[in-house]
Design an enzyme around this catalytic site. Structure first.
Site, PDB file in Angstrom:
ATOM      1  N   SER A  65      -9.809  -0.935   7.112  1.00 18.09           N
ATOM      2  CA  SER A  65      -9.154  -0.635   5.821  1.00 18.09           C
ATOM      3  C   SER A  65      -8.528  -1.786   5.172  1.00 18.09           C
ATOM      4  O   SER A  65      -8.130  -1.964   3.849  1.00 18.09           O
ATOM      5  CB  SER A  65      -8.136   0.652   5.649  1.00 18.09           C
ATOM      6  N   LYS A 110       0.876  -1.095   0.050  1.00 23.35           N
ATOM      7  CA  LYS A 110      -0.152   0.127  -0.024  1.00 23.35           C
ATOM      8  C   LYS A 110       0.832   1.221  -0.009  1.00 23.35           C
ATOM      9  O   LYS A 110       1.880   1.301   0.791  1.00 23.35           O
ATOM     10  CB  LYS A 110      -0.920  -0.081   1.219  1.00 23.35           C
ATOM     11  N   SER A 117      -9.802   1.774   3.030  1.00 27.42           N
ATOM     12  CA  SER A 117      -9.150   2.324   2.046  1.00 27.42           C
ATOM     13  C   SER A 117      -7.858   1.448   1.319  1.00 27.42           C
ATOM     14  O   SER A 117      -7.329   2.030   0.212  1.00 27.42           O
ATOM     15  CB  SER A 117      -8.119   3.483   2.874  1.00 27.42           C
TER      16      SER A 117
HETATM   17  N1  GLN Z   1     -13.014   3.782   6.292  1.00 27.69           N
HETATM   18  C1  GLN Z   1     -12.355   4.127   7.549  1.00 27.69           C
HETATM   19  C2  GLN Z   1     -12.041   5.556   7.370  1.00 27.69           C
HETATM   20  O1  GLN Z   1     -12.135   6.030   6.603  1.00 27.69           O
HETATM   21  C3  GLN Z   1     -11.094   3.301   7.882  1.00 27.69           C
HETATM   22  C4  GLN Z   1      -9.937   3.777   7.256  1.00 27.69           C
HETATM   23  C5  GLN Z   1      -8.782   2.897   7.656  1.00 27.69           C
HETATM   24  O2  GLN Z   1      -8.867   1.803   8.274  1.00 27.69           O
HETATM   25  N2  GLN Z   1      -7.651   3.404   7.203  1.00 27.69           N
HETATM   26  O3  GLN Z   1     -11.577   6.191   8.526  1.00 27.69           O
END
Ligand code: GLN
Length: 478
Positions: free
Chosen positions: A171, A72, A147
């Site tokens: 994420s 990532k 994400s």
């Molecule tokens: N979707 C969640 C957020 O927007 C989690 C993001 C993540 O785990 N990096 O904060």
């Protein structure tokens, strides 16, 4: 090929690491124009693959010999751009490797490239990337989740057998559920965060995607362990994580009733039931458990995460890192750099976080969120007196259509309703593909007590064996 097969063949001299890399690159070349999982490829990968052969010849023990891995793009890679999906870091080249990247390289893995993500990992669909969205390999009209959508899509599309993501509120697990891959988030502190660009430091963990439980456990084994460069890294010994389906038959699993009450699309409840029935038939005991404070998890998460983000992102001032806007004075320079460099979701988070931390609102918002966080952690601890693992959906729906939630933050945030509590409590959890709804993969989530990640792998291995890997196929791309 699975990571385990590649590493074994490379070690035995039956497969050249360059050939393993070429296979990965040819899938990328064939499908990534469509999927857009990668932001950049590693131009030195071929040389690094060749070096693996040399190292084997010198007698080095390489558990991931020649395994192509996608990383990532919020995890630092020396000499390789690390953009965080943001305009503000679009040309940023870190001078050092994250500990996880160092460990991968030491184990003989080859970094193929850097994958797409929501800007600074803030989002649930990968649509908030400066580089445009990644598409779900199961249906290009749909989001891969986020994400870590790029990493999930890369593994689902068979571009790499495994990939790294980061999981602050789901994420890794939510995109795993959306793409039919396994997605694992370790106990907070189990895997070093050194070199992971900070979003919400008390929640962030690096996690792994794979298409088999054995691969997932192998990579997790390599990555886990104490790192003096991360102050929150745990000193505890890491046991052997190799999954054992037999051990799972002795586990008791608690089904979290609150997560199944309402708001799930039909295939989601069905996947949880199917998962339960399979394991029950194999002798695993199931009980119902209740965590009443879970309903406040999402609210608490979006207060804690944004508060920490607003502080972590203060470093992007146009002076220390990344792009810099031309401006007359220092104040203008900072303002212009941030105004142009950050996208809308990141700005929203900084505003919300700054607001909830400001005097007069701190007690009402951030302070209360911390109390809820404590309640949730306590309720988990109590639930683990009754059960060895907990079972919930990973996300209330399968992959949604691109564009369907980007203009409605609340709708987007609801996609994380089943994953965020795990981060608030610092627990390990795993999303396992366990069904389909209208041709789209559906995942279930297993949660374990702190440091008991082996239980997750054991249960996943048992399910994988019972279903003969039926839910772990690569996406049907043409
Ligand atoms: N979707 C969640 C957020 O927007 C989690 C993001 C993540 O785990 N990096 O904060």
């Amino acid at each position: 090929m699975y990571a385990i097969e590649i590493a074994e063949k490379v070690r035995r001299g039956e497969l050249d690491p360059e050939a393993a890399l070429a296979e990965s690159l040819s899938r990328i070349e064939r499908f990534d124009e469509q999927v857009r999982a990668f932001i950049s490829l590693n131009p030195r990968a071929a040389g690094e693959a060749a070096a693996v052969r040399e190292r084997l010849r010198n007698g080095e023990d390489l558990p991931l010999a020649g395994v192509p891995v996608a990383v990532k793009d919020n995890i630092s890679t020396r000499g390789l751009k690390t953009t965080c999906g943001s305009a503000i870091l679009r040309d940023f080249v870190p001078p050092y490797d994250a500990t996880v990247v160092e460990k991968l390289r030491q184990a003989g893995a080859v970094i193929v490239g850097k994958t797409n993500l929501d800007e600074f990992a803030m989002g649930s669909s990968t649509e908030f990337s400066h580089f445009g969205p990644t598409r779900n390999p199961w249906d290009p009209k749909r989001a891969p989740g986020g994400s870590s959508g790029g990493s999930a899509a890369a593994v689902a599309a068979g571009m790499t057998p495994v990939a790294l993501g980061s999981d602050t509120g789901g994420s890794v697990r939510q995109p795993a559920a959306f793409t039919g891959t396994l997605g694992f988030k370790p106990t907070y502190g189990r895997i070093s965060r050194y070199g992971l660009v900070a979003f919400a430091s008390s929640l962030d963990q690096i996690g792994t995607f794979a298409r088999s439980t054995a691969d997932l456990a192998l990579v997790s084994q390599v990555l886990s362990g104490h790192d003096p460069r991360d102050a929150t890294s745990l000193a505890e010994e890491v046991p052997r994580l190799q999954p054992d389906a037999g051990a799972a038959r002795r586990l008791r699993v608690g089904v979290v009733s609150e997560t199944l009450e309402s708001g799930n699309s039909p295939g989601v409840g069905a996947a949880v039931t199917a998962f339960r029935e399979r394991l029950e038939a194999a002798g695993v005991e199931f009980v119902e458990v209740s965590l009443p404070s879970l309903r406040y998890a999402l609210a608490a998460y979006y207060l804690v995460a944004t508060a920490e983000a607003s502080s972590n992102l203060a470093r992007y001032d146009g002076v220390h890192y990344g792009s810099r806007a031309a401006a007359a004075g220092v104040r203008e320079l900072i303002e212009e750099t941030r105004e142009r460099g950050f996208g809308p979701e990141v700005k929203r988070r900084i505003l919300m976080g700054t607001f909830s931390l400001s005097s007069g609102y701190y007690d009402a918002y951030y302070g209360r969120a911390l109390k809820v966080r404590r309640l949730i952690a306590d309720e988990f601890a109590r639930a683990f007196e009754e059960a060895d693992l907990l079972l919930t959906p990973t996300s209330p729906t399968p992959a949604f259509e691109l564009g369907s939630k980007v203009n409605d933050p609340m709708e987007m945030y609801l996609s994380d309703v089943d994953t965020v509590a795990v981060n608030l409590a610092g627990l390990p959890a795993l999303s396992i593909p366990a069904g389909f709804e209208a041709g789209l993969p559906v995942g279930v989530q297993l949660i374990a007590p702190p440091l008991q990640e082996k239980r997750l792998f054991d249960a996943s291995q048992l399910f994988e064996e019972l279903t003969e890997g039926a839910f772990l196929q690569t996406a049907p791309l043409e």
